[in-house]
Write an enzyme that holds these catalytic residues in place. Structure first.
Site: not given
Ligand code: BGC
Length: 741
Positions: A262
């Site tokens: 993530d």
């Molecule tokens: C979120 C994810 C997301 C990623 C990319 C993160 O802050 O937890 O769900 O896919 O950002 O945008």
């Protein structure tokens, strides 16, 4: 390319080029000309790092994708295309209801079709991989990301996980399919006290029984990537958790695709306190077989040194790099680095009539009728019908697509006022905002201002003016529809709340409107289960609309005016008050249950000031018809492994309106080597019933549906007595029993 060609390509790559494939940067680093300098410097990566980088985060737009790909390939030695990955969670430009609403349809087949359309729209504008489906089991309404998930139940969430992955893949044709990434692996939905990014800690048996199933369902359905979660699992952050990623995901489940972190999660291993610096963080993540580092300079800067010092092997880097190359190959990027993205295709598919119609239909199924006293709904749209006042911050708001529709253009959403005017015409309908969404917008912080969706209280009419206008409108109407809810930024990532009631100014307005003595219908916009105890008496009907998406206004009108008979059923428990959280229907037995304990009165498991049960339980929802459930039959009353036990129930539509019943089957393992939930959903059926029709609904239970993670660390069932329950929700159930022999 065939596998040998891929291996040959890998053989030609320098270590730096291999490491580059494991790095994901966002669009800022690929800005035209000098535009990329600032974002690069801010992140701490060099132009050289960008030149070998393997994937791009959250850039969409056919022209921009083509420009970035062309510029990149021109500079690239081996011409390995970039892969573009983005968050397309519940719609790209055509937004469907938030996943809590999608869950409420209890209709995975419908959702599969919707996700096919979502894939077609997203791929036309350059999306190749989506970071979806998010399928974290959610059991604490304080957590803002309840919005993104299909609900609290592992079985139901698994059914949706499968459907969503199948939908993204469509028929496999490049113009109709995208690769997908299940997230957030694992257990992200269980942060302590519902606070975002907080500690997750639970026993392994609970983790396996209740949290892992939906991710596994997505993996089994063929999702191409898995994203690590921000949280710890047994004290080790998922991004550094070798047991979770290597032993469980790859070893037990056979997942062989790339694992991506993530956002910035490798660097956050330092914040967690399991790595002293970026080098250690990189080593831990690589050793956990985490392949792609999203948005940190850790892999780009540390991995080569770790290989040189023998702390990460060349084989590990090769294996990770090959997984990324295989993904690119599967997407056909070596043959066509844009896949099928083109501005012309985008025009053809974006918000196409087919998509808008499907969003409206799905939204109609996602709305949940929570209360309908005196059958105040449906409203008569005919000429002799009531004059309707539509009041509240959501009466004419386009902020109804929810916080995670980040690429969508909210100006396309149909508001309630738009839809009401279409149905009623201007004479029989008027709308007023009535009050601000919040007394104080400052809790939304800078993010709100940045995305431009907070409205300043200073520049509009005063609170008194807003209220006076609304009360005058309500006084002149026959029915008042109140469109109230959380601010769009009060849920979603970073949207944890300890007060999960309606915002104060809206409650005040509702109470004032109630004093007028008119029938009041409350339509709710929110991204989590709300505690509605303090507003229920102020309304005759309540329709849960979630954030309903692009077609939201029309779908809500379809239900309010009776063109659609609501069939949505909650997939999350709505509490009486926040103190009950985490609240979920699949509670365990305790030694001193509130009902049926040998101990009386005080010394049982209960609250002194609130019921144990939900205000609106899992599976609950009303319709314009009523149904009777009777004659539960549990086959022969006994079951052997390899056989099936037939369970049937008669469901009768008692009214003159056709409708859909969501018939739910739960089980309870009466005595097992580990405590088992008092109820566990094991099957369900959506059944259409004509007026007055009776249908016999049949289910089959197999031994495999009775298994759980035993003290012997295995999935197994245990012989003995089981209860089986069937009904319209997790509270109103017919009971039977059988023996597993
Ligand atoms: C979120 C994810 C997301 C990623 C990319 C993160 O802050 O937890 O769900 O896919 O950002 O945008």
């Amino acid at each position: 390319m065939n596998h040998e060609d891929l291996l040959a390509l890998l053989g030609k790559m320098t270590l730096k080029e291999k490491v580059g494939q494991l790095v994901q940067l966002d669009g800022g680093c690929f800005g035209a000309g000098d535009m990329s300098t600032g974002p690069r410097e801010k992140l701490g990566v060099t132009q050289e790092d960008v030149d070998v980088c393997g994937s791009v985060l959250n850039v969409l737009g056919a022209e921009e994708v083509r420009r970035i790909q062309d510029t990149y390939l021109e500079r690239s030695r081996l011409k390995i295309p970039l892969v573009f990955m983005a968050d397309v969670i519940y719609g790209y430009q055509t937004c469907y209801p938030i996943p809590l609403g999608l869950g409420a349809t209890w209709d995975p087949d419908l959702i599969r079709d919707d996700y096919r359309l979502i894939a077609g729209e997203a791929v036309a504008d350059g999306c190749m991989v989506t970071f979806s489906p998010p399928v974290d089991v959610v059991r604490d309404a304080r957590w803002g990301r309840c919005l993104e998930m299909p609900g609290e139940d592992p079985y139901l969430s698994s059914r949706f996980a499968t459907a969503m992955v199948e939908g993204f893949h469509g028929d496999g044709a490049p113009e109709r399919s995208i690769a997908c990434c299940v997230k957030h692996f694992a257990g992200y939905g269980a942060p302590e006290a519902g606070r975002e990014y907080n500690t997750v800690d639970m026993s392994e048996w609970r983790f396996r029984n209740e949290y892992l199933a939906p991710y596994k369902a997505a993996v089994d359905a063929g999702c191409e990537l898995v994203m690590t979660s921000f949280n710890t699992v047994e004290g080790i952050p998922a991004t550094a958790n070798k047991w979770l990623m290597d032993d469980v995901l790859r070893g037990e489940w056979g997942f062989d695709g790339p694992v991506i972190t993530d956002y910035a999660a490798v660097a956050e291993l330092i914040g967690h306190g399991v790595a002293a610096n970026a080098r250690e963080a990189t080593r831990l993540a690589m050793n956990a077989t985490v392949d792609i580092d999203m948005k940190t300079p850790c892999y780009a800067h540390e991995l080569e040194g770790l290989v040189a010092d023998g702390e990460v092997s060349m084989e590990q880097v090769d294996a990770a790099c090959l997984r990324v190359l295989e993904l690119k190959n599967k997407l056909g990027l070596f043959e066509n680095p844009y896949r099928t993205c083109s501005p012309e295709r985008r025009v053809e598919v974006t918000c196409s009539p087919e998509r808008l119609a499907s969003a409206r239909k799905t939204c109609g199924e996602a709305l949940v009728l929570l209360k309908n006293e005196g059958d105040v709904l449906p409203l008569d749209a005919g000429e002799d019908g009531p004059r309707v006042a539509l009041i509240g911050p959501y009466a004419n708001s386009r902020d109804i697509i929810g916080m995670w529709a980040i690429h969508a253009d909210k100006s396309r959403s149909v508001t309630l006022a738009d839809a009401f005017e279409e149905v009623l015409g201007p004479e029989r309908f008027g709308w007023a905002k009535g009050c601000e969404t919040l007394d104080d917008y400052s809790e939304l912080g800078d993010f709100g201002k940045y995305v431009g969706i907070t409205s300043g209280v200073d520049d509009g009419p005063s609170a008194d003016e807003l209220e006076t206008e609304a009360l005058a409108l309500a006084a002149a109407a026959d029915v008042v529809v109140m469109a109230l809810g959380e601010h769009m930024l009060q849920s979603g990532e970073g949207g944890a709340r300890t007060d999960i009631t309606l915002p104060a100014p809206q409650k005040r307005l509702l109470a004032r409107v109630r004093e007028l003595g008119k029938p009041v219908v409350l339509v709710l916009f929110n991204g989590r289960p709300l505690a509605l105890t303090d507003v229920l008496d102020d309304c005759d009907a309540v329709l849960e609309a979630w954030f309903p998406g692009t077609a939201g206004g029309r779908a809500v009108a379809d239900v309010l005016f009776g063109d659609v008979n609501p069939s949505g059923r909650l997939t999350v428990s709505f509490p009486h008050n926040v103190g009950q959280e985490p609240l979920y229907y699949a509670q365990f037995s305790t030694g001193r249950p509130a009902k049926g304990s040998a101990h009386s009165g005080r010394f049982v498991s209960r609250y002194m000031d609130a019921p144990n049960e939900a205000l609106f339980p899992f599976g609950y929802g009303l319709s314009y018809h009523t149904a009777r459930y009777e004659n539960l039959c549990v086959g022969t009353g006994s079951l052997r492994a390899g056989e099936k036990l037939r369970v049937s129930v008669d469901v009768t539509n008692e009214s003159q309106v056709a409708g859909i019943e969501v018939v739910q089957l739960y089980i309870h393992d009466v005595a097992a080597s580990r405590v088992r939930p008092m109820l566990e959903l094991r099957d369900f059926a959506r059944v259409e019933l004509a007026a007055s029709e009776t249908r016999t609904v049949e289910f089959e239970i197999g031994e495999d549906q009775l298994r759980f993670w035993t003290p012997e660390h295995a999935w197994a069932s245990e012989p003995g007595s089981f209860e089986v329950f069937v009904g319209p929700n997790s509270r109103d159930l017919l009971a039977g029993s059988f023996e597993l022999i």
